[in-house]
Structures are given as C-alpha cells and as structure tokens.
Design a protein around this motif. Structure first.
Motif, PDB file in Angstrom:
ATOM      1  N   MET A   1      10.191   7.735   4.182  1.00  0.00           N
ATOM      2  CA  MET A   1      10.502   6.448   4.768  1.00  0.00           C
ATOM      3  C   MET A   1      10.314   5.374   3.688  1.00  0.00           C
ATOM      4  SD  MET A   1       9.057   4.639   8.208  1.00  0.00           S
ATOM      5  CE  MET A   1       9.968   5.746   9.238  1.00  0.00           C
ATOM      6  N   ILE A   2      11.151   4.355   3.753  1.00  0.00           N
ATOM      7  CA  ILE A   2      11.111   3.246   2.811  1.00  0.00           C
ATOM      8  C   ILE A   2      10.328   2.094   3.459  1.00  0.00           C
ATOM      9  CG2 ILE A   2      12.478   1.614   1.466  1.00  0.00           C
ATOM     10  CD1 ILE A   2      12.871   4.608   0.738  1.00  0.00           C
ATOM     11  N   TYR A   3       9.470   1.463   2.670  1.00  0.00           N
ATOM     12  CA  TYR A   3       8.657   0.349   3.139  1.00  0.00           C
ATOM     13  C   TYR A   3       8.813  -0.852   2.212  1.00  0.00           C
ATOM     14  CZ  TYR A   3       6.146   4.099   5.551  1.00  0.00           C
ATOM     15  OH  TYR A   3       5.823   5.182   6.318  1.00  0.00           O
ATOM     16  N   THR A   4       8.511  -2.028   2.747  1.00  0.00           N
ATOM     17  CA  THR A   4       8.380  -3.234   1.946  1.00  0.00           C
ATOM     18  C   THR A   4       6.900  -3.595   1.904  1.00  0.00           C
ATOM     19  OG1 THR A   4      10.554  -4.029   2.621  1.00  0.00           O
ATOM     20  CG2 THR A   4       9.027  -5.667   1.731  1.00  0.00           C
ATOM     21  N   VAL A   5       6.393  -3.868   0.704  1.00  0.00           N
ATOM     22  CA  VAL A   5       4.993  -4.265   0.558  1.00  0.00           C
ATOM     23  C   VAL A   5       4.880  -5.718   1.016  1.00  0.00           C
ATOM     24  CG1 VAL A   5       3.088  -4.611  -1.044  1.00  0.00           C
ATOM     25  CG2 VAL A   5       4.646  -2.678  -1.373  1.00  0.00           C
ATOM     26  N   LYS A   6       4.157  -5.943   2.102  1.00  0.00           N
ATOM     27  CA  LYS A   6       3.999  -7.286   2.649  1.00  0.00           C
ATOM     28  C   LYS A   6       2.795  -8.010   2.054  1.00  0.00           C
ATOM     29  CE  LYS A   6       6.407  -8.633   5.382  1.00  0.00           C
ATOM     30  NZ  LYS A   6       7.680  -9.329   5.189  1.00  0.00           N
ATOM     31  N   LYS A   7       1.701  -7.271   1.832  1.00  0.00           N
ATOM     32  CA  LYS A   7       0.482  -7.906   1.341  1.00  0.00           C
ATOM     33  C   LYS A   7      -0.370  -6.868   0.624  1.00  0.00           C
ATOM     34  CE  LYS A   7      -1.674 -10.880   4.030  1.00  0.00           C
ATOM     35  NZ  LYS A   7      -2.545 -11.435   5.080  1.00  0.00           N
ATOM     36  N   ILE A   8      -1.039  -7.311  -0.447  1.00  0.00           N
ATOM     37  CA  ILE A   8      -2.008  -6.471  -1.146  1.00  0.00           C
ATOM     38  C   ILE A   8      -3.311  -7.256  -1.218  1.00  0.00           C
ATOM     39  CG2 ILE A   8      -2.617  -5.316  -3.302  1.00  0.00           C
ATOM     40  CD1 ILE A   8       0.395  -5.091  -3.896  1.00  0.00           C
ATOM     41  N   GLU A   9      -4.365  -6.665  -0.678  1.00  0.00           N
ATOM     42  CA  GLU A   9      -5.671  -7.317  -0.655  1.00  0.00           C
ATOM     43  C   GLU A   9      -6.724  -6.364  -1.210  1.00  0.00           C
ATOM     44  OE1 GLU A   9      -6.060  -9.731   3.290  1.00  0.00           O
ATOM     45  OE2 GLU A   9      -5.177  -7.767   3.720  1.00  0.00           O
ATOM     46  N   GLU A  10      -7.725  -6.917  -1.862  1.00  0.00           N
ATOM     47  CA  GLU A  10      -8.833  -6.085  -2.327  1.00  0.00           C
ATOM     48  C   GLU A  10      -9.600  -5.579  -1.109  1.00  0.00           C
ATOM     49  OE1 GLU A  10     -12.836  -6.296  -5.080  1.00  0.00           O
ATOM     50  OE2 GLU A  10     -11.425  -7.942  -5.125  1.00  0.00           O
ATOM     51  N   ASP A  11      -9.941  -4.303  -1.129  1.00  0.00           N
ATOM     52  CA  ASP A  11     -10.727  -3.712  -0.037  1.00  0.00           C
ATOM     53  C   ASP A  11     -12.188  -4.036  -0.292  1.00  0.00           C
ATOM     54  OD1 ASP A  11     -11.752  -2.277   2.062  1.00  0.00           O
ATOM     55  OD2 ASP A  11     -11.248  -0.313   1.239  1.00  0.00           O
ATOM     56  N   VAL A  12     -12.746  -4.914   0.523  1.00  0.00           N
ATOM     57  CA  VAL A  12     -14.134  -5.331   0.335  1.00  0.00           C
ATOM     58  C   VAL A  12     -15.046  -4.828   1.442  1.00  0.00           C
ATOM     59  CG1 VAL A  12     -13.588  -7.356  -1.058  1.00  0.00           C
ATOM     60  CG2 VAL A  12     -13.646  -7.560   1.423  1.00  0.00           C
ATOM     61  N   ASP A  13     -14.546  -3.934   2.297  1.00  0.00           N
ATOM     62  CA  ASP A  13     -15.347  -3.401   3.395  1.00  0.00           C
ATOM     63  C   ASP A  13     -16.039  -2.112   2.953  1.00  0.00           C
ATOM     64  OD1 ASP A  13     -16.527  -2.769   5.772  1.00  0.00           O
ATOM     65  OD2 ASP A  13     -14.676  -2.232   6.796  1.00  0.00           O
ATOM     66  N   PHE A  14     -17.307  -2.241   2.598  1.00  0.00           N
ATOM     67  CA  PHE A  14     -18.087  -1.083   2.152  1.00  0.00           C
ATOM     68  C   PHE A  14     -19.133  -0.689   3.186  1.00  0.00           C
ATOM     69  CE2 PHE A  14     -17.063  -3.636  -1.674  1.00  0.00           C
ATOM     70  CZ  PHE A  14     -16.106  -2.798  -2.195  1.00  0.00           C
ATOM     71  N   GLY A  15     -19.011  -1.208   4.395  1.00  0.00           N
ATOM     72  CA  GLY A  15     -20.017  -0.916   5.413  1.00  0.00           C
ATOM     73  C   GLY A  15     -21.304  -1.655   5.077  1.00  0.00           C
ATOM     74  N   ASP A  35      12.058  -0.836  10.772  1.00  0.00           N
ATOM     75  CA  ASP A  35      12.037  -1.298  12.163  1.00  0.00           C
ATOM     76  C   ASP A  35      11.145  -2.511  12.361  1.00  0.00           C
ATOM     77  OD1 ASP A  35      13.757   0.738  13.012  1.00  0.00           O
ATOM     78  OD2 ASP A  35      12.087   2.135  13.315  1.00  0.00           O
ATOM     79  N   GLY A  36      10.492  -2.973  11.294  1.00  0.00           N
ATOM     80  CA  GLY A  36       9.604  -4.124  11.383  1.00  0.00           C
ATOM     81  C   GLY A  36       8.180  -3.774  11.756  1.00  0.00           C
ATOM     82  N   CYS A  37       7.867  -2.483  11.860  1.00  0.00           N
ATOM     83  CA  CYS A  37       6.509  -2.055  12.205  1.00  0.00           C
ATOM     84  C   CYS A  37       5.641  -2.100  10.947  1.00  0.00           C
ATOM     85  CB  CYS A  37       6.514  -0.650  12.773  1.00  0.00           C
ATOM     86  SG  CYS A  37       7.386  -0.519  14.330  1.00  0.00           S
ATOM     87  N   GLU A  38       4.453  -2.661  11.086  1.00  0.00           N
ATOM     88  CA  GLU A  38       3.529  -2.748   9.969  1.00  0.00           C
ATOM     89  C   GLU A  38       2.476  -1.655  10.041  1.00  0.00           C
ATOM     90  OE1 GLU A  38       1.801  -6.631   9.490  1.00  0.00           O
ATOM     91  OE2 GLU A  38       3.718  -7.517   8.927  1.00  0.00           O
ATOM     92  N   SER A  39       2.064  -1.203   8.863  1.00  0.00           N
ATOM     93  CA  SER A  39       0.953  -0.259   8.752  1.00  0.00           C
ATOM     94  C   SER A  39       0.165  -0.636   7.505  1.00  0.00           C
ATOM     95  CB  SER A  39       1.464   1.178   8.663  1.00  0.00           C
ATOM     96  OG  SER A  39       2.342   1.323   7.566  1.00  0.00           O
ATOM     97  N   ARG A  40      -1.061  -0.146   7.440  1.00  0.00           N
ATOM     98  CA  ARG A  40      -1.922  -0.451   6.302  1.00  0.00           C
ATOM     99  C   ARG A  40      -2.411   0.848   5.686  1.00  0.00           C
ATOM    100  NH1 ARG A  40      -5.979  -5.105   8.169  1.00  0.00           N
ATOM    101  NH2 ARG A  40      -6.455  -4.974   5.970  1.00  0.00           N
ATOM    102  N   VAL A  41      -2.421   0.884   4.358  1.00  0.00           N
ATOM    103  CA  VAL A  41      -2.918   2.041   3.625  1.00  0.00           C
ATOM    104  C   VAL A  41      -3.868   1.558   2.538  1.00  0.00           C
ATOM    105  CG1 VAL A  41      -0.895   3.493   4.070  1.00  0.00           C
ATOM    106  CG2 VAL A  41      -0.930   2.039   2.047  1.00  0.00           C
TER     107      VAL A  41
END
Length: 70
Positions: A1-15, A35-41
C-alpha cells in the motif's frame, strides 16, 4: 500500500523511564493511505534521515516493515 507521510515527530514516550542509552532515537510517523485513513508507525529516526524521508513524501512499507520512498 502507498502512503503519504503526514507528520514526523520525535517519540518521547518512554513510560516511567528515560530512553536507554543503547536504544536508537525513534520517531512516530503519521501516514495517510489513499482512502484518507491515518495510521502511526514507530521508525528509527536515523533510518528516516538515511533514506531522506520527509513530511509530504509518498512511501511504502517494505518486507521488513520499514518505510521506503517510492
């Protein structure tokens, strides 16, 4: 599947702890499919730099679930 990168953020959640010294800096990448559905990886931040992946780019996930430019 092809995606568009909408946002890149530093992962600062270390518990309850800080990032372990031997752990790579991670980024949270928000992707949008056709389809306009967003997901995060979560991806290694350095990998994004190494492959010049930026917000607005069109990408896909390879066989190892790493983002790659089209």
């Amino acid at each position: 599947m092809i995606y568009t990168v909408k946002k890149i953020e530093e992962d600062v959640d270390f518990g309850c702890e800080e990032r372990a010294e031997n752990m790579p800096v991670m980024a949270v990448v928000t992707l949008e499919d056709s389809d306009g559905c967003e997901s995060r990886v979560r991806m290694e931040d350095q990998m994004l730099y190494d492959h010049s992946i930026n917000e607005g780019d069109r990408v896909y996930l390879d066989e190892k679930n790493r983002l790659r430019l089209l």
